[in-house]
Design an enzyme around this catalytic site. Structure first.
Site, PDB file in Angstrom:
ATOM      1  N   ASP A   1     -10.505 -11.625  13.521  1.00  0.00           N
ATOM      2  CA  ASP A   1      -9.428 -10.133  14.151  1.00  0.00           C
ATOM      3  C   ASP A   1      -9.350  -9.910  15.597  1.00  0.00           C
ATOM      4  OD1 ASP A   1      -9.119  -7.297  11.203  1.00  0.00           O
ATOM      5  OD2 ASP A   1      -8.903  -7.423  13.919  1.00  0.00           O
TER       6      ASP A   1
ATOM      7  N   SER B   1       4.393  -7.711   1.109  1.00  0.00           N
ATOM      8  CA  SER B   1       4.446  -6.609   0.651  1.00  0.00           C
ATOM      9  C   SER B   1       5.616  -5.869   0.136  1.00  0.00           C
ATOM     10  CB  SER B   1       4.932  -5.894   2.046  1.00  0.00           C
ATOM     11  OG  SER B   1       5.579  -4.211   2.256  1.00  0.00           O
TER      12      SER B   1
ATOM     13  N   TYR C   1      10.360  -5.266  10.248  1.00  0.00           N
ATOM     14  CA  TYR C   1       8.700  -5.635   8.981  1.00  0.00           C
ATOM     15  C   TYR C   1       8.652  -6.431   7.694  1.00  0.00           C
ATOM     16  CZ  TYR C   1       4.965  -4.524   6.397  1.00  0.00           C
ATOM     17  OH  TYR C   1       3.561  -4.705   5.687  1.00  0.00           O
TER      18      TYR C   1
ATOM     19  N   LYS D   1       8.058 -10.585   6.742  1.00  0.00           N
ATOM     20  CA  LYS D   1       6.517 -11.048   5.225  1.00  0.00           C
ATOM     21  C   LYS D   1       7.253 -11.674   4.309  1.00  0.00           C
ATOM     22  CE  LYS D   1       3.579  -8.457   6.087  1.00  0.00           C
ATOM     23  NZ  LYS D   1       1.794  -9.040   6.241  1.00  0.00           N
TER      24      LYS D   1
ATOM     25  N   PHE E   1       2.496  -2.616  -2.626  1.00  0.00           N
ATOM     26  CA  PHE E   1       3.223  -1.292  -3.117  1.00  0.00           C
ATOM     27  C   PHE E   1       2.735  -0.511  -1.815  1.00  0.00           C
ATOM     28  CE2 PHE E   1       6.794  -1.721  -5.362  1.00  0.00           C
ATOM     29  CZ  PHE E   1       7.064  -2.969  -5.563  1.00  0.00           C
TER      30      PHE E   1
HETATM   31  C1  WQD Z   1       5.984   6.754   1.683  1.00  0.00           C
HETATM   32  C2  WQD Z   1       6.573   8.295   1.160  1.00  0.00           C
HETATM   33  C3  WQD Z   1       8.354   8.545   3.104  1.00  0.00           C
HETATM   34  C4  WQD Z   1       5.629  10.066   6.362  1.00  0.00           C
HETATM   35  C5  WQD Z   1       5.642   1.672   3.917  1.00  0.00           C
HETATM   36  C6  WQD Z   1       5.576  -0.099   4.362  1.00  0.00           C
HETATM   37  C7  WQD Z   1       5.547  -0.753   2.591  1.00  0.00           C
HETATM   38  C8  WQD Z   1       3.728  -0.600   3.219  1.00  0.00           C
HETATM   39  C9  WQD Z   1       3.773   1.274   2.881  1.00  0.00           C
HETATM   40  C10 WQD Z   1       3.081  -2.009   4.381  1.00  0.00           C
HETATM   41  C11 WQD Z   1       7.863   8.009   2.031  1.00  0.00           C
HETATM   42  C12 WQD Z   1       7.141   9.825   3.329  1.00  0.00           C
HETATM   43  C13 WQD Z   1       5.604   9.692   5.485  1.00  0.00           C
HETATM   44  C14 WQD Z   1       5.221  11.822   6.853  1.00  0.00           C
HETATM   45  C15 WQD Z   1       6.791  12.015   4.503  1.00  0.00           C
HETATM   46  N1  WQD Z   1       3.429  -0.636   4.115  1.00  0.00           N
HETATM   47  N2  WQD Z   1       6.264  10.666   4.816  1.00  0.00           N
HETATM   48  N3  WQD Z   1       5.980  12.242   5.520  1.00  0.00           N
HETATM   49  O1  WQD Z   1       7.890   3.910   3.429  1.00  0.00           O
HETATM   50  O2  WQD Z   1       6.468   4.282   1.269  1.00  0.00           O
HETATM   51  O3  WQD Z   1       6.263   2.559   2.446  1.00  0.00           O
HETATM   52  O4  WQD Z   1       4.246   1.612   4.061  1.00  0.00           O
HETATM   53  O5  WQD Z   1       2.921  -3.304   3.354  1.00  0.00           O
HETATM   54  O6  WQD Z   1       5.825  -1.864   2.611  1.00  0.00           O
HETATM   55  O7  WQD Z   1       7.523   0.446   4.225  1.00  0.00           O
HETATM   56  O8  WQD Z   1       5.240   4.329   3.096  1.00  0.00           O
HETATM   57  O9  WQD Z   1       3.319   5.866   3.755  1.00  0.00           O
HETATM   58  O10 WQD Z   1       5.459   5.444   5.064  1.00  0.00           O
HETATM   59  O11 WQD Z   1       5.614   7.034   3.187  1.00  0.00           O
HETATM   60  O12 WQD Z   1       7.216  12.067   4.400  1.00  0.00           O
HETATM   61  O13 WQD Z   1       4.962  12.141   7.423  1.00  0.00           O
HETATM   62  O14 WQD Z   1       6.513   9.718   2.016  1.00  0.00           O
HETATM   63  O15 WQD Z   1       9.286  10.065   3.822  1.00  0.00           O
HETATM   64  O16 WQD Z   1       8.733   8.909   1.255  1.00  0.00           O
HETATM   65  P1  WQD Z   1       6.772   3.790   2.893  1.00  0.00           P
HETATM   66  P2  WQD Z   1       4.610   5.805   3.762  1.00  0.00           P
END
Ligand code: WQD
Length: 323
Positions: A31, A116, A140, A144, A168
């Protein structure tokens, strides 16, 4: 097995290492500590600080001989990938090619790859299975998916067998509290909620409440990181046993909305967690939920810790230490 876990000092990587160690395997962590941290390293096993862009080092490390490689080293911010795609091209794609070539040269033939749900894009149907259209809406997710395509060629031409695990939404922490490293500058919902709960952030912005969902906020499939770690163990054992490659969607198969996550966090932390509705985040689908039927059928994997209270309690146990 003697395993090399690249990115094993990170949030998911450290849980994967813990799972392999708990099951009697020999683990070396590689790492660069750019996002991972030393406090996520365990006294068992070896640690080599290095970068997957350092080809000579990769060749030297892999000459040590490993039965398998787990690759979790990648940049993972959706938004950053759209502003600085070059960083993602180099770290995610070039870095993986370096790994694959060094593995191929050193005779490592079994790879578990951290993929992902971002490879799918807007859902055409739900729940999302492995055959769903792959149309990544961000760079991103594109990196992947490209790596999955490259792995398919290395399977065909170099007999490298792989399992691509499409996570997920990975959340939670080791239920026994053995992993304490917090993500730096998180962009994901649960670590941000936890930073609000500990007072590190003033409030949570909820990105949109006008989606076509039960409460207007986005629904996601949140899966416990320890469940994901177990899937890596089962996938490596599967590759070893059957000498074949495959791809698996890994989720809890349960959809939870942003508001439901916030309410659960308020209940479990006892903190107010101030939140305000903000504009939608570009590219956010309203609803993303997996079916992991294939992982269950083939790997006998099923999420065990991915109920909402466990997800939230285990996260709070890690964050409240930093109050
Ligand atoms: C989840 C929900 C946001 C932050 C991404 C990648 C996925 C994986 C996980 C790596 C969404 C909402 C978020 C905030 C919010 N990563 N949110 N306020 O976008 O589903 O997935 O991260 O593998 O591949 O695409 O995850 O946790 O960013 O968001 O309202 O401050 O929470 O809009 O609906 P996401 P997330």
């Amino acid at each position: 097995m003697k395993l090399l876990v690249v990115g094993g000092a990170g949030y998911i990587g450290s849980h994967v290492v813990r799972c392999f160690l708990d099951n009697g395997h020999n683990v070396t962590v590689f790492d660069n500590l750019s996002t991972g941290c030393r406090e996520n390293l365990f006294k068992e096993g070896e640690f080599i600080q290095g970068d997957i862009l350092d080809i000579p080092l990769l060749q030297e490390v892999m000459a040590g001989g490993f039965d398998g490689l787990v690759h979790l080293a990648a940049l993972k911010s959706v938004e950053e990938s759209m502003s600085f795609p070059e960083k993602y091209s180099v770290n995610n794609i070039t870095g993986t090619l370096n790994l694959l070539n060094a593995a191929s040269e050193s005779g490592i033939r079994h790879i578990v790859f951290s993929s992902s749900a971002a490879i799918f894009g807007n859902p055409q149907y739900l729940p999302i299975d492995e055959d769903h259209l792959k149309n990544p809406p961000n760079y991103y997710g594109f990196t992947k998916l490209e790596i999955e395509h490259i792995l398919q060629w290395y399977d065909r031409l170099k007999k490298i067998r792989f399992a691509a695990l499409r996570y997920f939404n990975a959340v939670g922490y080791d239920p026994e509290g053995r992993i304490a490293g917090l993500e730096k500058n998180p962009a994901n919902l649960v670590p941000i909620i936890m930073e609000v709960a500990t007072g590190k952030r003033k409030k949570l912005q909820i990105f949109g409440d006008d989606y076509d969902t039960r409460d207007g906020t986005c629904i996601r499939d949140y899966v416990h990181v320890s469940d994901l770690a177990t899937a890596h163990l089962l996938a490596m054992e599967y590759i070893h046993k059957f000498n074949t490659s495959d791809c698996f969607n890994l989720g809890s198969e349960k959809g939870t909305s942003v508001l439901e996550m916030v309410e659960s966090a308020r209940e479990i932390t006892g903190k107010p967690i101030p939140a305000e509705i903000a504009p939608r985040r570009p590219g956010d689908p309203g609803n993303l939920v997996a079916t992991s039927a294939k992982a269950y059928k083939t790997l006998k994997w099923k999420a065990q810790y991915s109920d909402l209270p466990t997800l939230m309690e285990s996260s709070w146990n890690a964050y409240k230490k930093h109050l």
